[in-house]
Design an enzyme around this catalytic site. Sequence first.
Site, short mmCIF file in Angstrom:
data_model
loop_
_atom_site.label_atom_id
_atom_site.label_comp_id
_atom_site.label_asym_id
_atom_site.label_seq_id
_atom_site.Cartn_x
_atom_site.Cartn_y
_atom_site.Cartn_z
N ARG A 62 21.38 24.38 12.64
CA ARG A 62 20.63 23.29 11.78
C ARG A 62 20.25 23.70 10.39
O ARG A 62 20.32 22.86 9.44
CB ARG A 62 19.90 22.35 12.63
CG ARG A 62 19.68 20.94 11.68
CD ARG A 62 19.48 19.66 12.51
NE ARG A 62 18.27 20.06 13.48
CZ ARG A 62 17.18 20.37 13.52
NH1 ARG A 62 16.57 20.46 12.38
NH2 ARG A 62 16.40 20.87 14.58
N TYR A 115 35.47 3.57 -2.40
CA TYR A 115 36.13 3.45 -1.17
C TYR A 115 35.44 2.64 -0.45
O TYR A 115 34.30 2.29 -0.27
CB TYR A 115 35.62 4.89 -0.51
CG TYR A 115 36.02 5.05 0.90
CD1 TYR A 115 37.45 5.08 1.34
CD2 TYR A 115 35.04 5.45 1.51
CE1 TYR A 115 37.49 5.32 2.60
CE2 TYR A 115 35.20 5.55 3.11
CZ TYR A 115 36.43 5.53 3.49
OH TYR A 115 36.89 5.67 4.79
N ASP A 180 32.68 10.77 -7.29
CA ASP A 180 33.36 11.00 -6.01
C ASP A 180 34.97 11.33 -6.63
O ASP A 180 35.50 10.39 -7.08
CB ASP A 180 33.46 9.80 -5.27
CG ASP A 180 34.36 9.94 -4.04
OD1 ASP A 180 35.36 10.84 -3.83
OD2 ASP A 180 33.88 9.25 -3.04
N LYS A 205 40.20 14.71 3.23
CA LYS A 205 41.20 14.23 2.56
C LYS A 205 41.98 15.62 2.16
O LYS A 205 42.47 16.49 2.94
CB LYS A 205 41.02 13.36 1.26
CG LYS A 205 39.86 12.30 2.01
CD LYS A 205 40.76 11.43 2.81
CE LYS A 205 39.38 10.51 3.45
NZ LYS A 205 38.77 9.74 2.71
C1 LIG Z 1 37.61 8.79 2.89
C2 LIG Z 1 36.55 8.53 1.53
C3 LIG Z 1 35.30 8.76 1.81
C4 LIG Z 1 34.59 9.00 2.99
O1 LIG Z 1 34.67 10.09 3.66
P1 LIG Z 1 34.79 10.44 5.20
O2 LIG Z 1 35.02 12.03 5.36
O3 LIG Z 1 35.87 9.63 5.80
O4 LIG Z 1 33.40 10.11 5.80
C5 LIG Z 1 34.52 8.76 0.71
N1 LIG Z 1 35.18 8.58 -0.66
C6 LIG Z 1 36.41 8.39 -0.76
C7 LIG Z 1 37.08 8.39 -2.06
C8 LIG Z 1 37.29 8.46 0.22
O5 LIG Z 1 38.62 8.53 0.24
#
Ligand SMILES: *Cc1c(COP(=O)(O)O)cnc(C)c1O
Length: 399
Positions: A62, A115, A180, A205
């Site tokens: 951890r 998101y 993001d 993604k």
């Molecule tokens: C999918 C997504 C998230 C969240 O990510 P996870 O890996 O599903 O927790 C945050 N921001 C954007 C733009 C996303 O497409």
Amino acid sequence: MNESIDTRCVHAGREDFSRLGVHAPPIDLSTTYPVPDLDVGTASFDALVGGAASAANPIYARLHNPTVARVENAIAQLEGAEACVAYGSGMAALTALLLVSRQRGAHMLAVRPVYGTSDHLLSSGLTGLECEFVRADEIAARIRPDTALVLIETPANPTLDLVDIAAVVAAAGTVPVVVDSSFATPILQNPLAFGARYVLHSATKFLGGHGDVIAGVIACSETDAKPLRTMRAATGALLHPLAAYLLHRGLSTLALRVERAQRNAIELAQRLAQHAAVRKVFFPGLGTVRNDAVLKTQMRGPGALMALDLHGGHAAAAAVMGAVRILTPAVSLGAVDTLIQHPAGLTHRVLDDAARAECGITPGMLRISVGIECVDDLWADLQQALAVAERTTRMPQAA
Ligand SMILES: *Cc1c(COP(=O)(O)O)cnc(C)c1O
């Protein structure tokens, strides 16, 4: 590293391979590590809990894992960052950043759309931060002495709106800005170069890229990485080493995948814009998204995501979801296969009607994450699915 990003995708985080005599990243699954020298162990424990990137003894998984540290190092190189901290998901990464920021103040600003689950986390106040949603041009006026963070997403999910990162950084003054950048990937955009303090990716993604890893990362300075690692050690939102391995493997084809998917997306966006069933295609470069002009100044390409608004509204969108054969009707994005989903009914379901309207999310909107298939096959599938939608919505109501 001075190499091009294509070369970095293939080689980053693998610099010690010839010394180790390996050709693939070693996977370390240890949960605990022997501590034969207690003084070294104690000093290592203190360092890791304090947020150090590594220590003479890893102590406990951890606190540190070498397989995870390896992919973090690779992603830091792709973002031009000193450091990167990986978590068990994009949402875990965002949560860690919000909790760390909460120590600076109780207020934050964010620009919609973001998101859906990020919107939910921010609006819920679950992390103790009060989030005010503002337009990008209102940021300077809404900064308060206790504003701890400004969050933007560009390109934004699901409308592909762009946000001018440098302008937001200027408006935020001394308040840190997090971008993001999941839609752009480091191939198309490096937010730190425009003054952002943190870059966040849902590595689930494009970075992973094959639909088999959930992961999240934050790239930033080493100083800013320390409290993020401390938070991770304290809350346990870890990335598993097997997931880190898969993520690292995905990175090696990132440039190639993004390039091909983007080429397909540009072609499809142009063809879809001419289709009679389509009211509007939201795609950077077509002049249909907010701040379209910053595509040229802060991005190296429009990416592989687009949204469509269909004339036939919700019924037409539902018909397309049911009729596609090659496209996968599913949430998520950035995989090798093309995914299509309905933001109002799925990813942005958690927003209330007013917030959805404010974000420009209509009942006839579909978001497409274009993959690396042959573009003509994708086009043929979309044409037949749109034809089904046109027949469905034209059909007279049953008596
Ligand atoms: C999918 C997504 C998230 C969240 O990510 P996870 O890996 O599903 O927790 C945050 N921001 C954007 C733009 C996303 O497409």
